[in-house]
Design a protein around this motif. Structure first.
Motif, PDB file in Angstrom:
ATOM      1  N   ASN A   1      -1.378   8.525 -15.358  1.00 40.67           N
ATOM      2  CA  ASN A   1      -0.059   7.898 -15.334  1.00 40.67           C
ATOM      3  C   ASN A   1      -0.059   6.594 -14.513  1.00 40.67           C
ATOM      4  O   ASN A   1       0.622   5.633 -14.832  1.00 40.67           O
ATOM      5  CB  ASN A   1       0.925   8.935 -14.753  1.00 40.67           C
ATOM      6  CG  ASN A   1       2.268   8.360 -14.418  1.00 40.67           C
ATOM      7  OD1 ASN A   1       2.436   7.775 -13.360  1.00 40.67           O
ATOM      8  ND2 ASN A   1       3.217   8.502 -15.311  1.00 40.67           N
TER       9      ASN A   1
ATOM     10  N   LEU B   1       6.334   7.024  -7.628  1.00 38.63           N
ATOM     11  CA  LEU B   1       6.616   7.054  -9.059  1.00 38.63           C
ATOM     12  C   LEU B   1       7.964   6.433  -9.383  1.00 38.63           C
ATOM     13  O   LEU B   1       8.330   6.297 -10.539  1.00 38.63           O
ATOM     14  CB  LEU B   1       6.640   8.505  -9.550  1.00 38.63           C
ATOM     15  CG  LEU B   1       5.370   9.333  -9.424  1.00 38.63           C
ATOM     16  CD1 LEU B   1       5.703  10.801  -9.591  1.00 38.63           C
ATOM     17  CD2 LEU B   1       4.368   8.895 -10.473  1.00 38.63           C
ATOM     18  N   ASN B   2       8.758   6.127  -8.339  1.00 35.22           N
ATOM     19  CA  ASN B   2      10.118   5.645  -8.543  1.00 35.22           C
ATOM     20  C   ASN B   2      10.998   6.640  -9.281  1.00 35.22           C
ATOM     21  O   ASN B   2      11.850   6.268 -10.084  1.00 35.22           O
ATOM     22  CB  ASN B   2      10.140   4.305  -9.261  1.00 35.22           C
ATOM     23  CG  ASN B   2       9.835   3.170  -8.314  1.00 35.22           C
ATOM     24  OD1 ASN B   2       8.862   2.465  -8.465  1.00 35.22           O
ATOM     25  ND2 ASN B   2      10.645   3.030  -7.281  1.00 35.22           N
ATOM     26  N   CYS B   3      10.792   7.905  -9.021  1.00 37.76           N
ATOM     27  CA  CYS B   3      11.764   8.888  -9.486  1.00 37.76           C
ATOM     28  C   CYS B   3      12.840   8.980  -8.406  1.00 37.76           C
ATOM     29  O   CYS B   3      12.749   8.315  -7.383  1.00 37.76           O
ATOM     30  CB  CYS B   3      11.122  10.253  -9.720  1.00 37.76           C
ATOM     31  SG  CYS B   3      10.683  11.168  -8.226  1.00 37.76           S
TER      32      CYS B   3
ATOM     33  N   PRO C   1       6.689  14.187  -5.451  1.00 44.26           N
ATOM     34  CA  PRO C   1       5.563  14.478  -6.336  1.00 44.26           C
ATOM     35  C   PRO C   1       4.342  13.635  -5.993  1.00 44.26           C
ATOM     36  O   PRO C   1       3.228  13.973  -6.363  1.00 44.26           O
ATOM     37  CB  PRO C   1       6.062  14.095  -7.728  1.00 44.26           C
ATOM     38  CG  PRO C   1       7.526  13.888  -7.610  1.00 44.26           C
ATOM     39  CD  PRO C   1       7.830  13.595  -6.181  1.00 44.26           C
ATOM     40  N   ALA C   2       4.538  12.523  -5.282  1.00 44.37           N
ATOM     41  CA  ALA C   2       3.420  11.635  -4.982  1.00 44.37           C
ATOM     42  C   ALA C   2       2.971  11.773  -3.526  1.00 44.37           C
ATOM     43  O   ALA C   2       2.162  10.988  -3.051  1.00 44.37           O
ATOM     44  CB  ALA C   2       3.802  10.194  -5.285  1.00 44.37           C
TER      45      ALA C   2
ATOM     46  N   PRO D   1      -2.079  10.510  -4.324  1.00 42.02           N
ATOM     47  CA  PRO D   1      -2.802   9.519  -5.125  1.00 42.02           C
ATOM     48  C   PRO D   1      -3.154   8.302  -4.265  1.00 42.02           C
ATOM     49  O   PRO D   1      -2.348   7.882  -3.428  1.00 42.02           O
ATOM     50  CB  PRO D   1      -1.801   9.146  -6.215  1.00 42.02           C
ATOM     51  CG  PRO D   1      -0.956  10.375  -6.370  1.00 42.02           C
ATOM     52  CD  PRO D   1      -0.838  10.933  -4.978  1.00 42.02           C
TER      53      PRO D   1
ATOM     54  N   PHE E   1      -5.347   4.419  -3.995  1.00 39.60           N
ATOM     55  CA  PHE E   1      -5.876   3.280  -4.733  1.00 39.60           C
ATOM     56  C   PHE E   1      -6.855   2.540  -3.812  1.00 39.60           C
ATOM     57  O   PHE E   1      -6.434   1.699  -3.018  1.00 39.60           O
ATOM     58  CB  PHE E   1      -4.737   2.364  -5.186  1.00 39.60           C
ATOM     59  CG  PHE E   1      -3.724   3.066  -6.050  1.00 39.60           C
ATOM     60  CD1 PHE E   1      -2.821   3.982  -5.501  1.00 39.60           C
ATOM     61  CD2 PHE E   1      -3.665   2.831  -7.417  1.00 39.60           C
ATOM     62  CE1 PHE E   1      -1.895   4.639  -6.304  1.00 39.60           C
ATOM     63  CE2 PHE E   1      -2.739   3.486  -8.227  1.00 39.60           C
ATOM     64  CZ  PHE E   1      -1.852   4.396  -7.666  1.00 39.60           C
TER      65      PHE E   1
ATOM     66  N   GLU F   1       2.406   2.198  -3.387  1.00 39.24           N
ATOM     67  CA  GLU F   1       1.527   2.272  -4.548  1.00 39.24           C
ATOM     68  C   GLU F   1       1.599   3.622  -5.279  1.00 39.24           C
ATOM     69  O   GLU F   1       1.592   3.679  -6.498  1.00 39.24           O
ATOM     70  CB  GLU F   1       0.091   1.980  -4.124  1.00 39.24           C
ATOM     71  CG  GLU F   1      -0.699   1.290  -5.187  1.00 39.24           C
ATOM     72  CD  GLU F   1      -1.863   0.476  -4.620  1.00 39.24           C
ATOM     73  OE1 GLU F   1      -2.300   0.784  -3.493  1.00 39.24           O
ATOM     74  OE2 GLU F   1      -2.309  -0.447  -5.303  1.00 39.24           O
ATOM     75  N   ALA F   2       1.664   4.710  -4.528  1.00 40.60           N
ATOM     76  CA  ALA F   2       1.658   6.030  -5.170  1.00 40.60           C
ATOM     77  C   ALA F   2       3.041   6.429  -5.682  1.00 40.60           C
ATOM     78  O   ALA F   2       3.171   7.332  -6.499  1.00 40.60           O
ATOM     79  CB  ALA F   2       1.155   7.082  -4.194  1.00 40.60           C
TER      80      ALA F   2
ATOM     81  N   ARG G   1       0.802  -1.204   0.000  1.00 41.48           N
ATOM     82  CA  ARG G   1       0.000   0.000   0.000  1.00 41.48           C
ATOM     83  C   ARG G   1       0.848   1.273   0.000  1.00 41.48           C
ATOM     84  O   ARG G   1       0.567   2.200  -0.716  1.00 41.48           O
ATOM     85  CB  ARG G   1      -0.964   0.027   1.200  1.00 41.48           C
ATOM     86  CG  ARG G   1      -1.918  -1.147   1.264  1.00 41.48           C
ATOM     87  CD  ARG G   1      -2.630  -1.420  -0.069  1.00 41.48           C
ATOM     88  NE  ARG G   1      -3.416  -0.294  -0.558  1.00 41.48           N
ATOM     89  CZ  ARG G   1      -4.698  -0.103  -0.305  1.00 41.48           C
ATOM     90  NH1 ARG G   1      -5.352  -0.946   0.438  1.00 41.48           N
ATOM     91  NH2 ARG G   1      -5.333   0.927  -0.820  1.00 41.48           N
TER      92      ARG G   1
ATOM     93  N   LYS H   1       0.740   1.225 -14.138  1.00 42.93           N
ATOM     94  CA  LYS H   1       1.021   0.182 -13.149  1.00 42.93           C
ATOM     95  C   LYS H   1       0.126  -1.032 -13.371  1.00 42.93           C
ATOM     96  O   LYS H   1       0.373  -2.100 -12.827  1.00 42.93           O
ATOM     97  CB  LYS H   1       0.773   0.708 -11.734  1.00 42.93           C
ATOM     98  CG  LYS H   1       1.813   1.684 -11.243  1.00 42.93           C
ATOM     99  CD  LYS H   1       1.534   2.086  -9.788  1.00 42.93           C
ATOM    100  CE  LYS H   1       2.281   3.329  -9.401  1.00 42.93           C
ATOM    101  NZ  LYS H   1       3.546   3.106  -8.701  1.00 42.93           N
ATOM    102  N   PHE H   2      -0.958  -0.830 -14.111  1.00 36.40           N
ATOM    103  CA  PHE H   2      -1.926  -1.905 -14.288  1.00 36.40           C
ATOM    104  C   PHE H   2      -1.915  -2.461 -15.705  1.00 36.40           C
ATOM    105  O   PHE H   2      -2.791  -3.223 -16.081  1.00 36.40           O
ATOM    106  CB  PHE H   2      -3.333  -1.394 -13.946  1.00 36.40           C
ATOM    107  CG  PHE H   2      -3.475  -0.959 -12.512  1.00 36.40           C
ATOM    108  CD1 PHE H   2      -3.855  -1.873 -11.525  1.00 36.40           C
ATOM    109  CD2 PHE H   2      -3.209   0.346 -12.132  1.00 36.40           C
ATOM    110  CE1 PHE H   2      -3.975  -1.482 -10.199  1.00 36.40           C
ATOM    111  CE2 PHE H   2      -3.322   0.739 -10.796  1.00 36.40           C
ATOM    112  CZ  PHE H   2      -3.716  -0.170  -9.829  1.00 36.40           C
TER     113      PHE H   2
ATOM    114  N   GLU I   1       9.125  10.103 -14.906  1.00 37.41           N
ATOM    115  CA  GLU I   1       8.278   9.166 -14.168  1.00 37.41           C
ATOM    116  C   GLU I   1       6.852   9.677 -14.022  1.00 37.41           C
ATOM    117  O   GLU I   1       5.916   8.908 -13.909  1.00 37.41           O
ATOM    118  CB  GLU I   1       8.875   8.878 -12.785  1.00 37.41           C
ATOM    119  CG  GLU I   1      10.247   8.221 -12.815  1.00 37.41           C
ATOM    120  CD  GLU I   1      10.272   6.888 -13.557  1.00 37.41           C
ATOM    121  OE1 GLU I   1       9.229   6.213 -13.608  1.00 37.41           O
ATOM    122  OE2 GLU I   1      11.337   6.541 -14.113  1.00 37.41           O
ATOM    123  N   VAL I   2       6.703  11.000 -13.973  1.00 36.25           N
ATOM    124  CA  VAL I   2       5.381  11.567 -13.744  1.00 36.25           C
ATOM    125  C   VAL I   2       4.610  11.693 -15.059  1.00 36.25           C
ATOM    126  O   VAL I   2       3.418  11.972 -15.064  1.00 36.25           O
ATOM    127  CB  VAL I   2       5.536  12.936 -13.037  1.00 36.25           C
ATOM    128  CG1 VAL I   2       5.824  14.043 -14.034  1.00 36.25           C
ATOM    129  CG2 VAL I   2       4.313  13.262 -12.188  1.00 36.25           C
TER     130      VAL I   2
END
Lengths: 281, 338, 300
Positions: free
Chosen positions: C62, B231-233, B319-320, C38, C40, B228-229, B225, C66-67, C196-197
């Motif tokens: 974006n 971005l892996n930057c 960013p996330a 964000p 889910f 999940e958000a 969980r 992932k899905f 990435e974004v």
């Protein structure tokens, strides 16, 4: 660890230069490189069985297990062509100079194994690191008991060190060598099997034995399962781990499994130690 | 006590700049970070000693993003390394907060202990003098104390300055600090000032026992969980005062070139990708988990304290909206049987 | 905005409850109002955590990447610009329309949580926050272009002069331009947040991660940085949907949309009229995913 088996340089990331004095083609994609100091005087450092070194060309650096140190004469590295840097290495000729730094990491339990029977289980290029321990046992033959070597690869052509496997090692005192290939092929009347299955078939007795295994991760996984089934304890099972490496001295970060740096604390682990690590290997 | 009147600050920085590169917290347009004092353009740039902190930590002063290590020269079959580029020119980090200096201490442990002293870091580090700016007013995202940092008495400082309004109390703590003070002694005054009063932390973070607990949480669903958000930057890793992972690469122009190292990020897929193509951390989830476990568990196991200094930067830049303090509290509260 | 929160929660609960979707992508609240993240949601209970406020600026389309290898059915909230991202993904066959339930919001303009963070958390000398996020002032498409359900009332584009910044740069001499880009792009720390974004960056293996051969060096210098940005901007040709997320998340304030907009302008002039992701027509491809004999080639 002996002091002279540890890099003692002031600049641990700066390689020394060695010269390739011989190259031997082991298989279609594995070559052995023999190196010594460029002044012709000996080896850049002493290496214990299982220790590694960072070898570099102008294309890149790569960490390789030392396949054998012949006294103060040369270091041997059997290297498989898998990427950009090893592609470059496979193109070089005798006389080429290379960068080298090391030795890195821990080593096989040469002391703890004294007085024990030895079981070596390897697949593919995995015999390269094990060979340093195997040859060490032969060199100090009186220190170790019976030696069994189980080795397999995809095909006959892919078997490394064939002269030793088929001619030299079987002639050593109290030594058995078992060789298998994955798929049947013309001219091969030996075993056709995957290494873990062959191991189970041979069913070597765990009493007073050390089992040392090295090979592709999936082979290691099933070899360990087989050994456990045959009654080997965690202390008796030794293997080596592989992660991508850059610095070799536990600083650049990427080869960690849990809090262990494989380049520094590894690559050799027994099952007792491996069970302490997160299941990322 | 020794004090430095703020009216003399510029003169002090100029003086220090005669013998060293002086890095100060500064804003340059929308950018802020530790930049050379000499680069300050009047009317455009501003000294930010009185701000909580700047965007980019002083990490790059001792560990630049890209650093040449040695030259390479290839001729026929020969290979030569003629030059190595250790840089030991004197430098001063002026006005760093305790959290950022703790980041440098983390790097000291990595680069200078564990059996190998890494020479490129060592050269820069040993030639660096640190003037710490004690922090009396934590910001809303600060949690350094929870990570074992004392904002009032920064560990690793050669000199500590304490802001009393019109003047700083100046306290040299080490030989390096004394040496620095002696070069400006005519600009310091002798005067008694009272130490400012420390304000309480706004954010409460409880890291107690988290490192131990995380040992049993490698496969806990918390990572599904929380990651999940993401971005892996690599923002969080590059802006972090303690993240130190690096890559070693080479640049050749024909027969000549050099090998350099550069910051790398555990968030990138390429970071652990093996030559044969395999990857032990194939998805963002594994990389996210490794980053936070490294910060909060693995580093603590190895060096006795976390690799997070509570500066709050990663919270500000993500960013996330990922927040390391939420991960600490989720780990703290997690049900181990989940 | 609270209205939207309630409406989205209701829709998400309904869809998750009756199994129409397996996951619903929206936002939830962080520690502060401006720290929305964000989110889910995977159950009607979790749908109650959903929030939509002034700071729900992230382009969630974006997250669909992932899905792309799963079979899950996905509910998603998109604003005008974000919805264009979905069309891009559909055109690139990254996701299938029938797996999506799209909740569109006619967007009144958002605030930038990152800007608020910098202001509120003490990392700024002078507050920089503006009424709306910079990218929202340049908005050309506030209303969703693809949706199953639409919330809010239609909004008007806020952009005044779409290519104003581009024209400024075009008016510079070559030397001035080089200096401008050298100065801004040398700041890049290569964190790849802009990549990435980006919803248009949907390659499985990005050229910048490719090591055999390594196309772009990893040194943090003007040459390697320029290479990164030029290649990235070219790859955006015909693909950038102008959501402005790259520029918003850049930690060193590189005006990335300037490059993207220049490319948008050129693509439109050379191959247009063309706007990426404005309208979904099955089988339609962006200009650089196909070839026509009439394509201009005098720049070659």
């Amino acid at each position: 660890m002996h002091d002279d088996h540890k890099c003692n340089c002031e600049q641990p990331l700066v390689p020394g230069i060695v010269e390739v004095i011989d190259i031997k083609e082991e298989t279609p994609d594995i070559k052995s490189f023999y190196v010594k100091n460029i002044d012709g005087q000996g080896v850049p450092f002493n290496v214990l069985p299982g220790q590694c070194a960072m070898i570099s060309t102008p294309v890149g650096e790569g960490m390789f297990s030392c396949t054998w140190q012949e006294e103060q004469e040369w270091l041997q590295f059997a290297i498989k062509r898998v990427g950009l840097m090893t592609d470059d290495l496979h193109r070089i000729e005798v006389g080429q100079q290379l960068g080298i730094r090391g030795p890195y990491g821990n080593h096989f339990p040469i002391e703890e194994s004294k007085g024990k029977d030895m079981l070596f289980i390897a697949g593919g290029i995995g015999l390269a690191p094990l060979r340093s321990f195997i040859k060490y046992c032969f060199k100090h033959r009186e220190d170790y008991g019976k030696i069994q070597i189980i080795y397999g690869s995809r095909s006959y052509a892919d078997l490394c060190f064939k002269d030793e496997l088929f001619d030299l090692w079987p002639k050593e005192k109290d030594t058995e060598v078992f060789v298998t290939i994955d798929r049947p092929e013309e001219g091969w009347d030996g075993e056709v099997n995957f290494v873990p299955t062959y191991l189970e078939k041979l069913n070597p007795d765990p009493a007073n034995k050390m089992a040392v295994t090295c090979g592709p991760p999936v082979m290691i996984k099933f070899v360990i399962q087989a050994l456990e089934k045959m009654g080997y304890s965690d202390e008796q099972i030794i293997t080596t781990l592989e992660m991508r490496m850059k610095c070799g001295i536990g600083k650049c970060g990427r080869c960690n499994i849990g809090s262990q740096y494989i380049c520094l604390d590894g690559p050799v682990y027994n099952m007792v130690q491996l069970r302490q690590l997160p299941p990322e290997w | 006590m020794k004090i430095l009147n703020k009216s003399k600050l510029e003169e002090v920085l100029n003086r220090l700049g005669e013998n060293a590169d002086v890095y100060v917290p500064m804003s340059k347009g929308l950018q802020s970070g530790f930049y050379p004092w000499k680069s300050l353009e009047g009317g455009k740039d501003e000294l930010m000693l009185d701000a909580l902190n700047v965007y980019q930590p002083p990490k790059s002063v001792v560990f630049p993003q890209t650093e040449r290590m040695y030259s390479l020269y290839q001729e026929g079959k020969g290979l030569k390394i003629e030059e190595t580029y250790e840089n030991d020119e004197p430098r001063v980090i002026f006005g760093a907060r305790a959290c950022d200096i703790k980041g440098i201490i983390c790097m000291d442990e990595v680069f200078l202990t564990g059996g190998y002293e890494e020479s490129f870091y060592k050269a820069r580090r040993e030639s660096t003098t640190i003037v710490a700016n004690a922090c009396y007013e934590p910001g809303p995202s600060c949690f350094c104390a929870a990570m074992g940092v004392d904002p009032l008495n920064p560990e690793g400082a050669d000199v500590i300055i304490r802001d009393t309004g019109d003047a700083y109390i100046w306290e040299a703590l080490t030989e390096k600090g004394e040496a620095l003070s002696s070069t400006i002694k005519d600009l310091l005054e002798e005067k008694e000032l009272s130490v400012p009063e420390a304000k309480p932390f706004i954010q409460q973070v409880d890291y107690d026992g988290v490192a131990e607990k995380l040992k049993g949480m490698f496969e806990h669903p918390i990572w599904d969980r929380t990651s999940e958000a993401c971005l892996n930057c690599g923002i969080c890793t590059y802006i972090c005062p303690s993240c130190y992972c690096f890559d070693i690469q080479v640049k050749m122009y024909g027969h000549e070139g050099y090998r350099f190292r550069c910051w790398d990020s555990c968030m990138y897929e390429e970071y652990t990708r093996e030559a044969g193509g395999g990857n032990p951390r194939p998805t963002g989830r594994e990389r996210f988990r490794n980053r936070f476990l490294h910060k909060l568990e693995f580093f603590t196991e190895r060096y006795g304290h976390p690799l997070c200094t509570g500066c709050g930067r990663c919270i500000v830049v993500c960013p996330a909206g990922i927040n390391i303090t939420s991960i600490i509290s989720e780990a703290k509260e997690a049900d181990l049987d989940a | 905005m609270n209205d939207f929160t309630q409406q989205i929660q209701d829709i998400a609960s309904r869809l998750l409850d009756n199994g129409q979707v397996d996951v619903f992508i929206a936002w939830h609240k962080g520690q502060q109002d401006f720290q929305v993240q964000p989110y889910f949601a995977r159950s009607a209970d979790e749908a109650q955590n959903i929030i939509f406020n002034d700071y729900s600026i992230h382009n969630l389309s974006n997250s669909l990447l992932k899905f792309r290898d799963s079979k899950e059915k996905i509910g998603i909230v998109v604003k005008g610009c974000d919805s264009r991202g979905i069309i891009r993904l559909l055109e690139d066959n990254q996701i299938q329309r029938e797996r999506l339930y799209i909740v569109g919001i006619c967007c009144p303009g958002m605030k930038d949580p990152l800007q608020a963070m910098r202001d509120e958390l003490g990392f700024n000398h002078k507050p920089e926050s503006t009424e709306l996020a910079a990218k929202c002032n340049d908005c050309i498409q506030p209303n969703p272009v693809i949706y199953d359900e639409l919330l809010g009332t239609e909004q008007s584009p806020r952009v005044q002069d779409r290519f104003a910044r581009v024209k400024e740069i075009e008016a510079m001499s070559a030397d001035e331009r080089y200096q401008f880009f050298e100065e801004t792009i040398s700041r890049c720390i290569r964190c790849y947040a802009c990549r990435e974004v980006c919803v248009a960056c949907d390659c499985r293996t990005c050229i910048f991660d490719e090591m055999r051969p390594q196309w772009v060096g990893r040194e943090n210098n003007t040459t390697d940085n320029l290479m990164y940005h030029i290649v990235k901007a070219s790859h955006m040709a015909g693909r950038c949907i102008e959501c402005g997320e790259c520029e918003r998340v850049c930690p060193v304030n590189i005006p990335l949309m300037l490059l993207n907009q220049k490319v948008i302008k050129d693509v439109n002039e050379l191959f247009g009229p063309y706007e990426a992701g404005m309208q979904y027509v099955e089988g339609q491809k962006p200009p650089f995913s196909m070839y026509e004999e009439s394509d201009p080639d005098d720049f070659l």
